[in-house]
Design an enzyme around this catalytic site. Structure first.
Site, PDB file in Angstrom:
ATOM      1  N   ASN A   8       0.864  -1.183   0.000  1.00 47.78           N
ATOM      2  CA  ASN A   8       0.000   0.000   0.000  1.00 47.78           C
ATOM      3  C   ASN A   8       0.904   1.238   0.000  1.00 47.78           C
ATOM      4  O   ASN A   8       1.492   1.563   1.022  1.00 47.78           O
ATOM      5  CB  ASN A   8      -0.893  -0.031   1.259  1.00 47.78           C
ATOM      6  CG  ASN A   8      -1.707   1.234   1.421  1.00 47.78           C
ATOM      7  OD1 ASN A   8      -1.866   2.007   0.472  1.00 47.78           O
ATOM      8  ND2 ASN A   8      -2.224   1.456   2.615  1.00 47.78           N
ATOM      9  N   TRP A   9       0.981   1.875  -1.144  1.00 47.98           N
ATOM     10  CA  TRP A   9       1.878   3.041  -1.271  1.00 47.98           C
ATOM     11  C   TRP A   9       1.312   4.297  -0.641  1.00 47.98           C
ATOM     12  O   TRP A   9       1.998   5.305  -0.542  1.00 47.98           O
ATOM     13  CB  TRP A   9       2.149   3.317  -2.752  1.00 47.98           C
ATOM     14  CG  TRP A   9       3.013   2.312  -3.435  1.00 47.98           C
ATOM     15  CD1 TRP A   9       3.470   1.126  -2.926  1.00 47.98           C
ATOM     16  CD2 TRP A   9       3.542   2.406  -4.765  1.00 47.98           C
ATOM     17  NE1 TRP A   9       4.251   0.488  -3.856  1.00 47.98           N
ATOM     18  CE2 TRP A   9       4.304   1.251  -4.996  1.00 47.98           C
ATOM     19  CE3 TRP A   9       3.434   3.355  -5.769  1.00 47.98           C
ATOM     20  CZ2 TRP A   9       4.967   1.020  -6.201  1.00 47.98           C
ATOM     21  CZ3 TRP A   9       4.077   3.135  -6.972  1.00 47.98           C
ATOM     22  CH2 TRP A   9       4.838   1.980  -7.180  1.00 47.98           C
ATOM     23  N   LYS A  10       0.046   4.276  -0.298  1.00 53.69           N
ATOM     24  CA  LYS A  10      -0.631   5.472   0.234  1.00 53.69           C
ATOM     25  C   LYS A  10      -0.462   6.638  -0.758  1.00 53.69           C
ATOM     26  O   LYS A  10      -0.479   6.385  -1.961  1.00 53.69           O
ATOM     27  CB  LYS A  10      -0.105   5.792   1.629  1.00 53.69           C
ATOM     28  CG  LYS A  10      -0.094   4.538   2.512  1.00 53.69           C
ATOM     29  CD  LYS A  10       0.144   4.786   3.949  1.00 53.69           C
ATOM     30  CE  LYS A  10       0.113   3.458   4.686  1.00 53.69           C
ATOM     31  NZ  LYS A  10       0.188   3.583   6.119  1.00 53.69           N
ATOM     32  N   HIS A  99      -9.439   1.415   5.311  1.00 52.61           N
ATOM     33  CA  HIS A  99      -8.129   1.653   5.924  1.00 52.61           C
ATOM     34  C   HIS A  99      -8.288   2.684   7.053  1.00 52.61           C
ATOM     35  O   HIS A  99      -9.045   3.652   6.912  1.00 52.61           O
ATOM     36  CB  HIS A  99      -7.127   2.147   4.879  1.00 52.61           C
ATOM     37  CG  HIS A  99      -5.721   2.124   5.397  1.00 52.61           C
ATOM     38  ND1 HIS A  99      -5.252   3.087   6.251  1.00 52.61           N
ATOM     39  CD2 HIS A  99      -4.708   1.242   5.209  1.00 52.61           C
ATOM     40  CE1 HIS A  99      -3.993   2.790   6.572  1.00 52.61           C
ATOM     41  NE2 HIS A  99      -3.642   1.667   5.949  1.00 52.61           N
ATOM     42  N   GLU A 101      -6.528   5.049   8.012  1.00 51.29           N
ATOM     43  CA  GLU A 101      -6.212   6.453   7.694  1.00 51.29           C
ATOM     44  C   GLU A 101      -7.425   7.141   7.076  1.00 51.29           C
ATOM     45  O   GLU A 101      -7.636   8.343   7.278  1.00 51.29           O
ATOM     46  CB  GLU A 101      -4.990   6.519   6.765  1.00 51.29           C
ATOM     47  CG  GLU A 101      -3.700   6.271   7.561  1.00 51.29           C
ATOM     48  CD  GLU A 101      -2.548   5.696   6.761  1.00 51.29           C
ATOM     49  OE1 GLU A 101      -2.640   5.643   5.525  1.00 51.29           O
ATOM     50  OE2 GLU A 101      -1.562   5.280   7.379  1.00 51.29           O
ATOM     51  N   GLU A 175      -5.141  -4.659  11.138  1.00 57.66           N
ATOM     52  CA  GLU A 175      -4.191  -3.554  11.221  1.00 57.66           C
ATOM     53  C   GLU A 175      -4.447  -2.726  12.479  1.00 57.66           C
ATOM     54  O   GLU A 175      -5.232  -1.758  12.427  1.00 57.66           O
ATOM     55  CB  GLU A 175      -4.344  -2.650   9.999  1.00 57.66           C
ATOM     56  CG  GLU A 175      -4.048  -3.331   8.688  1.00 57.66           C
ATOM     57  CD  GLU A 175      -3.384  -2.358   7.730  1.00 57.66           C
ATOM     58  OE1 GLU A 175      -2.286  -2.659   7.272  1.00 57.66           O
ATOM     59  OE2 GLU A 175      -3.963  -1.299   7.474  1.00 57.66           O
ATOM     60  N   GLY A 181       2.554   2.776  10.708  1.00 55.27           N
ATOM     61  CA  GLY A 181       3.451   3.913  10.464  1.00 55.27           C
ATOM     62  C   GLY A 181       4.209   4.387  11.695  1.00 55.27           C
ATOM     63  O   GLY A 181       4.768   5.479  11.697  1.00 55.27           O
ATOM     64  N   SER A 219       3.642  -1.461  10.435  1.00 56.29           N
ATOM     65  CA  SER A 219       5.103  -1.410  10.623  1.00 56.29           C
ATOM     66  C   SER A 219       5.818  -2.710  10.257  1.00 56.29           C
ATOM     67  O   SER A 219       6.793  -3.093  10.899  1.00 56.29           O
ATOM     68  CB  SER A 219       5.444  -0.997  12.063  1.00 56.29           C
ATOM     69  OG  SER A 219       4.992   0.318  12.304  1.00 56.29           O
ATOM     70  N   GLY A 240       2.982  -0.872   4.277  1.00 58.80           N
ATOM     71  CA  GLY A 240       2.902   0.526   3.852  1.00 58.80           C
ATOM     72  C   GLY A 240       4.283   1.071   3.535  1.00 58.80           C
ATOM     73  O   GLY A 240       4.840   0.854   2.456  1.00 58.80           O
ATOM     74  N   GLY A 241       4.862   1.774   4.500  1.00 52.87           N
ATOM     75  CA  GLY A 241       6.139   2.475   4.312  1.00 52.87           C
ATOM     76  C   GLY A 241       7.218   1.650   3.620  1.00 52.87           C
ATOM     77  O   GLY A 241       7.858   2.125   2.667  1.00 52.87           O
TER      78      GLY A 241
HETATM   79  P1  PGA Z   1       2.956   0.756   7.564  1.00 54.17           P
HETATM   80  O1  PGA Z   1       1.470   0.869   6.990  1.00 54.17           O
HETATM   81  O2  PGA Z   1       3.525  -0.522   7.025  1.00 54.17           O
HETATM   82  O3  PGA Z   1       3.670   1.967   7.050  1.00 54.17           O
HETATM   83  O4  PGA Z   1       2.842   0.736   9.044  1.00 54.17           O
HETATM   84  C1  PGA Z   1       0.643  -0.238   6.926  1.00 54.17           C
HETATM   85  C2  PGA Z   1      -0.694   0.155   6.389  1.00 54.17           C
HETATM   86  O5  PGA Z   1      -1.107   1.296   6.568  1.00 54.17           O
HETATM   87  O6  PGA Z   1      -1.368  -0.627   5.731  1.00 54.17           O
END
Ligand code: PGA
Length: 253
Positions: A8-10, A99, A101, A175, A181, A219, A240-241
């Site tokens: 997930n590149w956001k 998600h 976020e 999650e 993050g 993470s 994500g990151g």
């Molecule tokens: P992260 O994000 O790996 O940067 O913690 C995971 C996600 O939001 O799906």
């Protein structure tokens, strides 16, 4: 069984050049691995170009494209939204819904998420549903965490029985919000416990859902992924990151 890794590149990276570089590196790796299935979810604006790249390079069966969200109507006066039909047009099969976020910054409620889930499923998209508790709930104890996650599943998947929802149409990602993050992943044994509980809850909801894949996200990086994926019941990871850093995702894959 192959583990499923969702990138997930956001809202990253900011340029097409940068995005293409990361995408191609991930595709190259995906061709080499026999252990993982990979779904890459870039921002909407790169989907069409990436879909063409997949075709040209014939990477198709090795990595798939996913979207990070979708709207609950197929068309209409909804400024800024993207419909399931549009995703299908650019050959996207999977879509992340719910998600944290989006729940946090855009105030998406379980009712809105449920509408998105139903429309996406009706349109033939595979839903990657994100659930998970905040730190306050986690600190209240495991029972409260389980009850919270169960409620989310019930609300977000309401009405799916009528759609004859099957295992292949749904993926759930556990999650915990406090782990996303932050560089502080959930303890793998705690994640395993919730993931087992999610599987039981889905099975109890419908026998059609007894084999739904449940992933861990929060993470995850090249160093810690093994500590999660060594468990048979954890079917993969939502990353994500680290999915934007070739060195990291190399290790992950
Ligand atoms: P992260 O994000 O790996 O940067 O913690 C995971 C996600 O939001 O799906």
């Amino acid at each position: 069984m192959k583990k499923l890794i969702i990138f997930n590149w956001k809202m990253n990276p900011g340029s097409y050049g940068g995005a293409e570089k990361i995408f191609k590196a991930a595709l190259e790796l995906s061709r080499k691995t026999k252990k993982a299935e990979i779904v890459i979810c870039p921002p909407f604006v790169w989907l069409e170009s990436f879909s063409k790249l997949l075709k040209i390079k014939n990477y198709k069966l090795k990595a798939k494209l996913g979207a990070q969200d979708v709207f609950w109507e197929e068309s209409g006066a909804y400024t800024g939204e993207i419909s399931p039909l549009m995703l299908e047009y650019v050959k996207v099969d999977d879509v992340i819904i719910g998600h944290s976020e989006r729940r946090k910054y855009l105030k998406e409620t379980d009712e809105m998420i449920n509408k998105k889930v139903l429309t996406a499923l009706k349109s033939g998209l595979k839903v990657i549903l994100c659930v998970g508790e905040n730190l306050k709930i986690r600190r209240s104890g495991k029972k409260i965490v389980m009850a919270f996650v169960k409620k989310q599943l019930e609300k977000d998947l309401a009405g799916t029985k009528n759609l004859k929802l099957k295992t292949k149409n749904l993926i759930v990602a556990y999650e915990p919000i406090w782990a996303i993050g932050t560089g502080k992943p959930c303890n793998p044994e705690d994640a395993l416990e919730v993931i087992k509980f999610i599987k039981q809850t889905l099975k109890a909801k419908s026998s059609n859902l007894k084999a739904v894949k449940v992933l861990y996200g929060g993470s995850v990086n090249g160093k810690n992924i093994e500590s999660f994926l060594k468990y048979k019941q954890i079917d993969g990871a939502l990353v994500g990151g680290a999915s934007l850093e070739p060195k990291q995702f190399n290790k992950i894959i």
